[in-house]
Design a protein around this motif. Structure first.
Motif, PDB file in Angstrom:
ATOM      1  N   UNK A  11       0.827  -1.198   0.000  1.00 35.98           N
ATOM      2  CA  UNK A  11       0.000   0.000   0.000  1.00 35.98           C
ATOM      3  C   UNK A  11       0.860   1.245   0.000  1.00 35.98           C
ATOM      4  N   UNK A  12       0.212   2.397   0.000  1.00 39.52           N
ATOM      5  CA  UNK A  12       0.922   3.666   0.050  1.00 39.52           C
ATOM      6  C   UNK A  12       1.730   3.755   1.341  1.00 39.52           C
ATOM      7  N   UNK A  13       2.986   4.149   1.222  1.00 38.29           N
ATOM      8  CA  UNK A  13       3.892   4.302   2.364  1.00 38.29           C
ATOM      9  C   UNK A  13       4.026   3.034   3.210  1.00 38.29           C
ATOM     10  N   UNK A  14       3.964   1.884   2.554  1.00 41.43           N
ATOM     11  CA  UNK A  14       4.074   0.603   3.255  1.00 41.43           C
ATOM     12  C   UNK A  14       5.517   0.173   3.464  1.00 41.43           C
ATOM     13  N   UNK A  15       6.447   0.839   2.769  1.00 42.36           N
ATOM     14  CA  UNK A  15       7.846   0.438   2.824  1.00 42.36           C
ATOM     15  C   UNK A  15       8.273  -0.376   1.614  1.00 42.36           C
ATOM     16  N   UNK A  16       7.392  -0.483   0.612  1.00 39.49           N
ATOM     17  CA  UNK A  16       7.695  -1.324  -0.554  1.00 39.49           C
ATOM     18  C   UNK A  16       8.884  -0.806  -1.352  1.00 39.49           C
ATOM     19  N   UNK A  17       8.977   0.511  -1.565  1.00 41.98           N
ATOM     20  CA  UNK A  17      10.097   1.052  -2.344  1.00 41.98           C
ATOM     21  C   UNK A  17      11.412   0.883  -1.604  1.00 41.98           C
ATOM     22  N   UNK A  18      11.411   1.146  -0.294  1.00 41.11           N
ATOM     23  CA  UNK A  18      12.632   0.963   0.499  1.00 41.11           C
ATOM     24  C   UNK A  18      13.070  -0.501   0.482  1.00 41.11           C
ATOM     25  N   UNK A  19      12.117  -1.415   0.585  1.00 40.32           N
ATOM     26  CA  UNK A  19      12.436  -2.840   0.529  1.00 40.32           C
ATOM     27  C   UNK A  19      13.019  -3.204  -0.834  1.00 40.32           C
ATOM     28  N   UNK A  20      12.389  -2.721  -1.902  1.00 35.43           N
ATOM     29  CA  UNK A  20      12.880  -3.003  -3.259  1.00 35.43           C
ATOM     30  C   UNK A  20      14.276  -2.432  -3.462  1.00 35.43           C
ATOM     31  N   UNK A  21      14.503  -1.214  -2.981  1.00 31.89           N
ATOM     32  CA  UNK A  21      15.840  -0.609  -3.099  1.00 31.89           C
ATOM     33  C   UNK A  21      16.872  -1.441  -2.368  1.00 31.89           C
ATOM     34  N   UNK A  22      16.542  -1.942  -1.182  1.00 29.24           N
ATOM     35  CA  UNK A  22      17.477  -2.781  -0.418  1.00 29.24           C
ATOM     36  C   UNK A  22      17.804  -4.060  -1.179  1.00 29.24           C
ATOM     37  N   UNK A  23      16.808  -4.661  -1.829  1.00 29.40           N
ATOM     38  CA  UNK A  23      17.065  -5.859  -2.640  1.00 29.40           C
ATOM     39  C   UNK A  23      18.058  -5.545  -3.756  1.00 29.40           C
ATOM     40  N   UNK A  24      17.822  -4.428  -4.428  1.00 27.85           N
ATOM     41  CA  UNK A  24      18.694  -4.043  -5.543  1.00 27.85           C
ATOM     42  C   UNK A  24      20.087  -3.689  -5.035  1.00 27.85           C
ATOM     43  N   UNK A  25      20.161  -2.986  -3.918  1.00 22.66           N
ATOM     44  CA  UNK A  25      21.457  -2.578  -3.360  1.00 22.66           C
ATOM     45  C   UNK A  25      22.310  -3.784  -2.965  1.00 22.66           C
ATOM     46  N   UNK A  26      21.675  -4.901  -2.640  1.00 26.04           N
ATOM     47  CA  UNK A  26      22.411  -6.101  -2.244  1.00 26.04           C
ATOM     48  C   UNK A  26      23.112  -6.754  -3.431  1.00 26.04           C
ATOM     49  N   UNK A  27      22.723  -6.377  -4.627  1.00 21.93           N
ATOM     50  CA  UNK A  27      23.345  -6.926  -5.837  1.00 21.93           C
ATOM     51  C   UNK A  27      24.623  -6.147  -6.159  1.00 21.93           C
ATOM     52  N   UNK A  28      25.595  -6.838  -6.731  1.00 21.57           N
ATOM     53  CA  UNK A  28      26.859  -6.185  -7.054  1.00 21.57           C
ATOM     54  C   UNK A  28      26.871  -5.554  -8.447  1.00 21.57           C
ATOM     55  N   UNK A  29      25.817  -5.752  -9.214  1.00 20.83           N
ATOM     56  CA  UNK A  29      25.731  -5.215 -10.569  1.00 20.83           C
ATOM     57  C   UNK A  29      25.434  -3.713 -10.558  1.00 20.83           C
ATOM     58  N   UNK A  30      25.749  -3.031 -11.659  1.00 16.21           N
ATOM     59  CA  UNK A  30      25.337  -1.630 -11.785  1.00 16.21           C
ATOM     60  C   UNK A  30      23.818  -1.522 -11.665  1.00 16.21           C
ATOM     61  N   UNK A  31      23.355  -0.403 -11.078  1.00 19.48           N
ATOM     62  CA  UNK A  31      21.934  -0.212 -10.787  1.00 19.48           C
ATOM     63  C   UNK A  31      21.318   0.842 -11.691  1.00 19.48           C
ATOM     64  N   UNK A  32      20.144   0.522 -12.198  1.00 19.22           N
ATOM     65  CA  UNK A  32      19.381   1.460 -13.023  1.00 19.22           C
ATOM     66  C   UNK A  32      18.015   1.638 -12.378  1.00 19.22           C
TER      67      UNK A  32
END
Length: 173
Positions: A11-32
């Protein structure tokens, strides 16, 4: 390692974007970061700026409010993409009065063909009361159909509620 396609719902302001960013940040590949928001007012401009600061400098940002499918083409295989968010993408297309079925099919094809790992953020809008007006009901139904179609293709689907992730499909890396 992230799967090829992940869907993060909430939902709105549920933390979904922060969670998704953390998943992406855990990867060693370049981020887009593929941004679908359009900043029509000061509040939205501030929100966009806040997200830029939160992500930091190690991201390439592609602004694609209507051309998200095109943005997914020809991305390097060794990148990880955060598409934030499918809800704004849908809103943009509804406001532009495009053919939603055709645009959704194009987006789903682009997600399937994209060589990079992709994490899609989207709002879960089906947990609320039935909207009072026809446009809002049309949006809710279109968003539900889009979320279902992406979830069907996804290897990982996670619902985030109050900042807490609940895996619906697949396994977290």
């Amino acid at each position: 390692m992230l799967p090829k396609l992940s869907l993060i719902l909430g939902g709105a302001n549920s933390g979904k974007s922060a969670f998704a960013e953390a998943l992406v940040m855990a990867e060693s590949h370049p981020r887009i970061y593929i941004a679908t928001a359009q900043a029509f007012d000061d509040e939205m401009r501030q929100k966009v700026q806040s997200h830029l600061v939160q992500r930091g400098p190690n991201w390439k940002t592609i602004e694609a409010p209507l051309t998200t499918s095109d943005a997914l083409e020809n991305l390097p295989e060794d990148t990880v993409v955060l598409l934030d968010c499918a809800t704004m993408w849908l809103s943009n297309h509804m406001l532009a009065e495009t053919d939603l079925a055709a645009e959704q099919a194009k987006l789903l094809d682009a997600l399937k063909a994209c060589p990079a790992q992709v994490v899609v953020v989207s709002n879960e809008v089906g947990l609320d009361v039935v909207p009072e007006n026809a446009l809002a009901r049309r949006f809710r139904n279109a968003q539900g159909a889009l979320n279902q179609a992406i979830a069907k293709q996804a290897d990982l689907a996670v619902l985030v509620v109050a900042g807490l992730p609940m895996v619906l499909k697949g396994e977290l890396p």
